[in-house]
Design a protein around this motif. Sequence first.
Motif, short mmCIF file in Angstrom:
data_model
loop_
_atom_site.label_atom_id
_atom_site.label_comp_id
_atom_site.label_asym_id
_atom_site.label_seq_id
_atom_site.Cartn_x
_atom_site.Cartn_y
_atom_site.Cartn_z
N ASN A 263 12.75 -10.45 1.19
CA ASN A 263 13.55 -10.58 2.41
C ASN A 263 12.74 -10.17 3.63
OD1 ASN A 263 15.82 -11.38 0.93
ND2 ASN A 263 16.62 -9.30 0.79
N LEU A 264 11.99 -9.07 3.51
CA LEU A 264 11.17 -8.61 4.63
C LEU A 264 10.03 -9.59 4.90
CD1 LEU A 264 10.70 -6.46 6.75
CD2 LEU A 264 9.44 -5.13 5.03
N LEU A 265 9.45 -10.15 3.86
CA LEU A 265 8.41 -11.16 4.01
C LEU A 265 8.95 -12.35 4.81
CD1 LEU A 265 5.46 -11.97 2.72
CD2 LEU A 265 6.88 -13.48 1.33
N PHE A 266 10.16 -12.81 4.48
CA PHE A 266 10.78 -13.93 5.18
C PHE A 266 10.99 -13.58 6.66
CE2 PHE A 266 13.13 -15.18 1.01
CZ PHE A 266 11.93 -15.59 0.45
N ALA A 267 11.49 -12.37 6.91
CA ALA A 267 11.74 -11.95 8.29
C ALA A 267 10.43 -11.91 9.08
CB ALA A 267 12.42 -10.59 8.32
N ILE B 62 29.26 -17.03 -6.58
CA ILE B 62 27.84 -17.40 -6.62
C ILE B 62 27.11 -16.78 -5.43
CG2 ILE B 62 26.22 -19.33 -6.38
CD1 ILE B 62 28.18 -20.99 -8.09
N VAL B 63 27.71 -16.90 -4.25
CA VAL B 63 27.09 -16.32 -3.05
C VAL B 63 26.92 -14.81 -3.23
CG1 VAL B 63 27.40 -15.88 -0.59
CG2 VAL B 63 27.95 -18.13 -1.53
N ALA B 64 27.95 -14.14 -3.71
CA ALA B 64 27.87 -12.68 -3.92
C ALA B 64 26.76 -12.34 -4.90
CB ALA B 64 29.21 -12.14 -4.40
N GLY B 65 26.62 -13.10 -5.96
CA GLY B 65 25.58 -12.86 -6.94
C GLY B 65 24.18 -13.05 -6.37
N VAL B 66 24.00 -14.10 -5.59
CA VAL B 66 22.70 -14.36 -4.97
C VAL B 66 22.36 -13.23 -3.99
CG1 VAL B 66 21.45 -15.89 -3.39
CG2 VAL B 66 22.78 -16.86 -5.26
N LEU B 67 23.33 -12.84 -3.16
CA LEU B 67 23.07 -11.78 -2.19
C LEU B 67 22.73 -10.46 -2.89
CD1 LEU B 67 25.83 -12.46 0.50
CD2 LEU B 67 23.48 -13.31 0.40
N HIS B 68 23.48 -10.14 -3.92
CA HIS B 68 23.20 -8.91 -4.68
C HIS B 68 21.79 -8.95 -5.25
CE1 HIS B 68 23.89 -5.47 -7.26
NE2 HIS B 68 23.49 -6.20 -8.29
N HIS B 69 21.44 -10.06 -5.88
CA HIS B 69 20.12 -10.20 -6.49
C HIS B 69 19.01 -10.11 -5.44
CE1 HIS B 69 17.03 -11.53 -9.26
NE2 HIS B 69 16.70 -12.48 -8.40
N MET B 70 19.15 -10.84 -4.36
CA MET B 70 18.10 -10.83 -3.33
C MET B 70 17.96 -9.45 -2.67
SD MET B 70 16.41 -13.62 -3.25
CE MET B 70 15.54 -13.39 -1.70
N GLY C 292 19.57 -20.42 3.91
CA GLY C 292 19.96 -19.03 3.72
C GLY C 292 20.00 -18.31 5.05
N ASP C 293 20.79 -17.26 5.09
CA ASP C 293 20.92 -16.44 6.29
C ASP C 293 20.51 -15.01 5.99
OD1 ASP C 293 22.15 -18.35 8.20
OD2 ASP C 293 23.71 -18.41 6.67
N TRP C 294 19.71 -14.46 6.89
CA TRP C 294 19.26 -13.09 6.81
C TRP C 294 19.52 -12.41 8.14
CZ3 TRP C 294 17.11 -17.02 4.16
CH2 TRP C 294 16.70 -16.80 2.83
N VAL C 295 19.51 -11.10 8.14
CA VAL C 295 19.43 -10.32 9.36
C VAL C 295 18.24 -9.39 9.19
CG1 VAL C 295 21.87 -10.47 10.01
CG2 VAL C 295 21.10 -8.59 8.56
N TYR C 296 17.58 -9.09 10.30
CA TYR C 296 16.43 -8.20 10.24
C TYR C 296 16.39 -7.33 11.48
CZ TYR C 296 14.01 -11.26 13.55
OH TYR C 296 13.66 -11.98 14.66
N SER C 297 15.70 -6.22 11.34
CA SER C 297 15.44 -5.30 12.45
C SER C 297 13.94 -5.25 12.67
CB SER C 297 15.96 -3.90 12.15
OG SER C 297 17.35 -3.92 11.99
N ALA C 298 13.57 -4.97 13.90
CA ALA C 298 12.14 -4.90 14.24
C ALA C 298 11.87 -3.64 15.05
CB ALA C 298 11.71 -6.14 15.00
N GLY C 299 12.03 -2.49 14.40
CA GLY C 299 11.71 -1.23 15.05
C GLY C 299 12.80 -0.63 15.91
N ASP C 300 13.96 -1.25 15.93
CA ASP C 300 15.09 -0.69 16.67
C ASP C 300 16.35 -0.87 15.82
OD1 ASP C 300 15.86 -3.40 16.93
OD2 ASP C 300 14.97 -3.56 18.91
N ALA C 301 17.48 -0.51 16.35
CA ALA C 301 18.72 -0.58 15.59
C ALA C 301 19.38 -1.96 15.63
CB ALA C 301 19.70 0.46 16.11
N LEU C 302 18.82 -2.87 16.41
CA LEU C 302 19.42 -4.20 16.53
C LEU C 302 19.13 -5.06 15.31
CD1 LEU C 302 18.52 -5.04 20.23
CD2 LEU C 302 20.71 -4.23 19.35
N GLU C 303 20.16 -5.71 14.79
CA GLU C 303 19.96 -6.69 13.72
C GLU C 303 19.94 -8.07 14.37
OE1 GLU C 303 21.45 -5.08 9.48
OE2 GLU C 303 22.99 -6.05 10.69
N ARG C 304 18.92 -8.82 14.03
CA ARG C 304 18.76 -10.17 14.56
C ARG C 304 19.03 -11.17 13.45
NH1 ARG C 304 15.47 -6.42 16.40
NH2 ARG C 304 14.84 -6.39 18.57
#
Length: 104
Positions: free
Chosen positions: A28-32, A12-20, A53-65
């Motif tokens: 995802n970007l809107l949430f970030a 289920i988790v894999a399916g949700v992640l794939h879909h999102m 839910g858990d996301w990672v995002y970048s803000a103009g650099d290579a770091l994922e937050r």
Amino acid sequence: MSTEPYAFDPAIVAGVLHHMNDDHADDNLLFARAFGDPGATSARMVGVDGSGGDWVYSAGDALERPLRIEWPAPITERPEIRRAIVAVYDRACAVLGVEPRPHE
């Protein structure tokens, strides 16, 4: 009473992640931008459980937050995931002053 969030089946988790990540990358970007950093330039969902839910995002650099967004209420059923994400979407739109698209 357990304090651990409900763990969905890995399929289920894999399916949700794939879909999102494939069908809702813009959300995802809107949430970030709404809940992480308004300057976010990329985001992807990396996890889901009964509390949020858990996301990672970048803000103009290579770091994922990391970004954790709690659901409005704990969930334990697969169909509730969509409703929870829609609630987060509506909340993100309100934070950013964006007109939400209609929900199906």
